[in-house]
Design a protein around this motif. Sequence first.
Motif, PDB file in Angstrom:
ATOM      1  N   TYR A 130       1.265  -0.922  -0.300  1.00 46.23           N
ATOM      2  CA  TYR A 130      -0.346  -0.226   0.128  1.00 46.23           C
ATOM      3  C   TYR A 130       0.732   1.517  -0.120  1.00 46.23           C
ATOM      4  N   PHE A 131       1.992   1.482   0.756  1.00 48.43           N
ATOM      5  CA  PHE A 131       3.300   2.575   0.547  1.00 48.43           C
ATOM      6  C   PHE A 131       3.738   2.623  -0.593  1.00 48.43           C
ATOM      7  N   MET A 132       3.855   1.723  -1.749  1.00 46.69           N
ATOM      8  CA  MET A 132       4.172   1.689  -3.120  1.00 46.69           C
ATOM      9  C   MET A 132       3.061   2.136  -3.871  1.00 46.69           C
ATOM     10  N   GLN A 133       1.889   1.388  -3.670  1.00 47.03           N
ATOM     11  CA  GLN A 133       0.978   1.832  -4.842  1.00 47.03           C
ATOM     12  C   GLN A 133       1.493   0.588  -5.621  1.00 47.03           C
ATOM     13  N   GLU A 157      -8.486  -7.080 -11.655  1.00 50.85           N
ATOM     14  CA  GLU A 157      -6.903  -6.866 -10.903  1.00 50.85           C
ATOM     15  C   GLU A 157      -7.131  -5.558 -11.082  1.00 50.85           C
ATOM     16  N   THR A 158      -7.962  -4.793 -11.524  1.00 48.90           N
ATOM     17  CA  THR A 158      -7.323  -3.192 -11.755  1.00 48.90           C
ATOM     18  C   THR A 158      -7.380  -2.403 -10.475  1.00 48.90           C
ATOM     19  N   ALA A 159      -7.851  -3.104  -9.601  1.00 49.98           N
ATOM     20  CA  ALA A 159      -8.745  -1.990  -8.566  1.00 49.98           C
ATOM     21  C   ALA A 159      -8.676  -3.151  -7.209  1.00 49.98           C
ATOM     22  N   THR A 194     -10.441  -2.914  -3.424  1.00 53.63           N
ATOM     23  CA  THR A 194     -10.988  -4.437  -3.008  1.00 53.63           C
ATOM     24  C   THR A 194     -10.243  -4.920  -1.653  1.00 53.63           C
ATOM     25  N   LEU A 195      -9.101  -5.553  -1.526  1.00 51.97           N
ATOM     26  CA  LEU A 195      -8.302  -6.104  -0.494  1.00 51.97           C
ATOM     27  C   LEU A 195      -8.727  -5.505   0.599  1.00 51.97           C
ATOM     28  N   ALA A 196      -8.300  -3.797   0.362  1.00 52.65           N
ATOM     29  CA  ALA A 196      -8.443  -3.040   1.635  1.00 52.65           C
ATOM     30  C   ALA A 196     -10.261  -2.943   2.675  1.00 52.65           C
TER      31      ALA A 196
END
Length: 315
Positions: free
Chosen positions: A241-244, A286-288, A292-294
């Motif tokens: 998440y830091f590196m997106q 895969e795009t979002a 989604t996982l968050a």
Amino acid sequence: MAIELELKLMLQSEHLTSASNFLDNICASSNHDGQSRLPTLTLMNAYFDTQDGDLMQAGMALRIRAVNGQFIQTVKTRGSNRIGMHARGEWEWQLPNARLDLTLLTQVPLPESLADMAWGAQLVEVYRTDFERQVWNIDCHNTQMEVVCDRGLVTSPYGEDAICELELELKSGDEAGLYEFALQLAECVPVQVSLVSKAQKGVRLKNRHIEFPEKLHNTTDEIALAAYWYEVWLAYWEAMYFMQDEALMQPVRHSMSQLSDCLPDDLALTVTRLDQMLVAQLKEDETAILKTLAGMTQIGIVMLNIGKWLNQQTI
């Protein structure tokens, strides 16, 4: 000196309101004197180090906090290792202004590399944090804790990083109570366990380095191996998440697989099922995927259950 023991949970900004509402409802539904919401604070923290990062390398953080017109100088040390938790020595002093008073550090058992205080003349402000803090006192499972919800920014000449987290700090009672309450929260709010302090966020803006636990060599200790892979999993998860960068899902899943091999069957099964859920989400969109996982509560629940079990094995 105080020993600060806390459980830190990361969450995304869209879930902050849900977390605040959950904690407000806990307090509103209880007549217990130990449960209450406190006034919201606006905090500024300036962190100091040498240009070479001597304090950071020695495991020490030095800051001045400004809150409600008062100034507090704080030293935090890395402290003892507690799996999935932050355990640190902490010293605090009230100051008349925003200037460091290094004479107060005579009360701190400094690491050998800092003992001569020569570094004091080389200190500069290396980064700062500005955030709003909501605060609740919670008494649950025979455990008294302070729960805070922080939202803001870490800034430095090298960039900025978001602060969006919950911290459950043990005040008295059993640390297992922190996990029990965090699990209640995780059932309703998508959170994940985090090992990254605000100070570490500031440091990595300069070096872009992700901290991982020290590698194990020549050990067959299943608990030590489980603890290692658990913290590797947490490190990769936060780094993603830091590196997106959703490409980090590969090392995330690898660390989960390694961890699963070290766990008792019931916990290993929860990791396997979680991995299957992650794979299913990857196939769908895969795009979002990061968003989604968050929003999946199951991730935090599995992280917390394993962290609780690991801490029980090492007490």
